[in-house]
Motif scaffolding. Structure first.
Motif, PDB file in Angstrom:
ATOM      1  N   ASN A 293       6.112  16.089 -30.967  1.00 21.43           N
ATOM      2  CA  ASN A 293       6.194  15.154 -31.884  1.00 21.43           C
ATOM      3  C   ASN A 293       6.318  15.872 -33.261  1.00 21.43           C
ATOM      4  O   ASN A 293       5.517  16.051 -34.038  1.00 21.43           O
ATOM      5  CB  ASN A 293       4.965  14.026 -32.113  1.00 21.43           C
ATOM      6  CG  ASN A 293       5.130  13.389 -30.661  1.00 21.43           C
ATOM      7  OD1 ASN A 293       5.895  12.396 -30.719  1.00 21.43           O
ATOM      8  ND2 ASN A 293       4.089  13.367 -29.749  1.00 21.43           N
TER       9      ASN A 293
ATOM     10  N   PRO B 234       6.715  17.088 -36.994  1.00 22.98           N
ATOM     11  CA  PRO B 234       6.442  16.551 -38.332  1.00 22.98           C
ATOM     12  C   PRO B 234       7.499  15.952 -38.885  1.00 22.98           C
ATOM     13  O   PRO B 234       7.393  14.915 -39.845  1.00 22.98           O
ATOM     14  CB  PRO B 234       5.642  17.639 -38.973  1.00 22.98           C
ATOM     15  CG  PRO B 234       6.313  18.537 -38.501  1.00 22.98           C
ATOM     16  CD  PRO B 234       6.495  18.416 -36.965  1.00 22.98           C
TER      17      PRO B 234
ATOM     18  N   PRO C  88       7.167   8.988 -37.015  1.00 18.12           N
ATOM     19  CA  PRO C  88       5.881   8.877 -36.025  1.00 18.12           C
ATOM     20  C   PRO C  88       6.399   7.723 -35.119  1.00 18.12           C
ATOM     21  O   PRO C  88       6.757   6.632 -35.643  1.00 18.12           O
ATOM     22  CB  PRO C  88       4.737   8.748 -36.759  1.00 18.12           C
ATOM     23  CG  PRO C  88       4.971   9.269 -37.902  1.00 18.12           C
ATOM     24  CD  PRO C  88       6.469   8.988 -38.465  1.00 18.12           C
TER      25      PRO C  88
ATOM     26  N   PRO D 173      10.612  10.574 -42.460  1.00 22.83           N
ATOM     27  CA  PRO D 173       9.170  10.137 -42.206  1.00 22.83           C
ATOM     28  C   PRO D 173       8.856   9.094 -43.233  1.00 22.83           C
ATOM     29  O   PRO D 173       7.922   8.097 -42.921  1.00 22.83           O
ATOM     30  CB  PRO D 173       8.534  11.539 -42.000  1.00 22.83           C
ATOM     31  CG  PRO D 173       9.222  12.301 -41.456  1.00 22.83           C
ATOM     32  CD  PRO D 173      10.542  12.116 -42.368  1.00 22.83           C
TER      33      PRO D 173
END
Length: 207
Positions: free
Chosen positions: A137, A139, A143, A168
């Motif tokens: 996963n 960064p 998410p 993100p």
């Protein structure tokens, strides 16, 4: 309901494939018409039922593909969260390490009132045990709701979740630029593969 020469699930060697599951009666009529939440719960239970025919279960799933009907009003994050909660409730990802997932929005599914169809790939051990797996996963990627992972490696095989070009923070780089966004997407895929000990040269399937 016409009989077709297809199976709900097939196991070949270490791989188990579950065909698209929907919320229908035994006569082929959609149940809980236009109710995405209820159909999702039923469909996840159907996947678990098929896997149990092979001595496995949702804990063995490494990849889900969910086709769903929407006019653009379905909140994908909420939908992902709902799927994840049902996966966990049915024994999936017992250690919190969940499968990869791809969502496919469509204007409609096969029958009126049908809202979701989900297929799965599982890798059960010889006696149905959950094999060790590694997830990725990065960064730099948006998410995913628990228990889903952007990438899953189980033995020599790797599965990735569908990738978009969003950052993100929710921003969308290069709006309306298909080529530039595609480059971002492939970079996201490359990051997942690198984290799992592979690269784009190891890819055997893109959708």
């Amino acid at each position: 309901y016409q009989h077709l020469a297809f199976k709900h699930g097939v196991r070949v060697g270490e791989m188990t494939f579950v065909g698209g599951q929907v919320d229908k009666s035994s006569t082929g009529e959609p149940l809980h018409a236009f109710d995405l939440a209820t159909q999702t719960a039923v469909v996840i239970r159907h996947i678990d039922t098929v896997l149990r025919e092979f001595g496995a279960g949702l804990a063995n799933v490494v990849k889900l593909v969910a086709f769903y009907a929407t006019d653009g009003s379905v909140d994908e994050t909420a939908f992902l969260t709902d799927i994840g909660q049902h996966v966990l409730a049915c024994g999936g990802a017992p250690d919190g390490v969940g499968p990869a997932i791809t969502l496919v929005p469509l204007p409609c599914l096969a029958l009126p009132g049908m809202m979701v169809e989900i297929e799965a790939v599982a890798v059960p051990g010889k006696d149905g045990e959950r094999l060790p797996r590694t997830t990725a996963n990065p960064p730099a990627l948006v998410p995913l709701p628990p228990p889903f992972s952007h990438g899953v490696r189980c033995d020599e095989h790797i599965w990735t979740s569908a990738q978009g070009s969003r950052a993100p923070d929710g921003s969308m780089p290069y709006p309306q630029d298909l080529v530039a966004q595609t480059a971002v997407v492939m970079e996201h895929v490359a990051q997942i593969l690198t984290a799992l000990g592979a690269d784009l040269g190891d890819t055997v399937k893109l959708s």
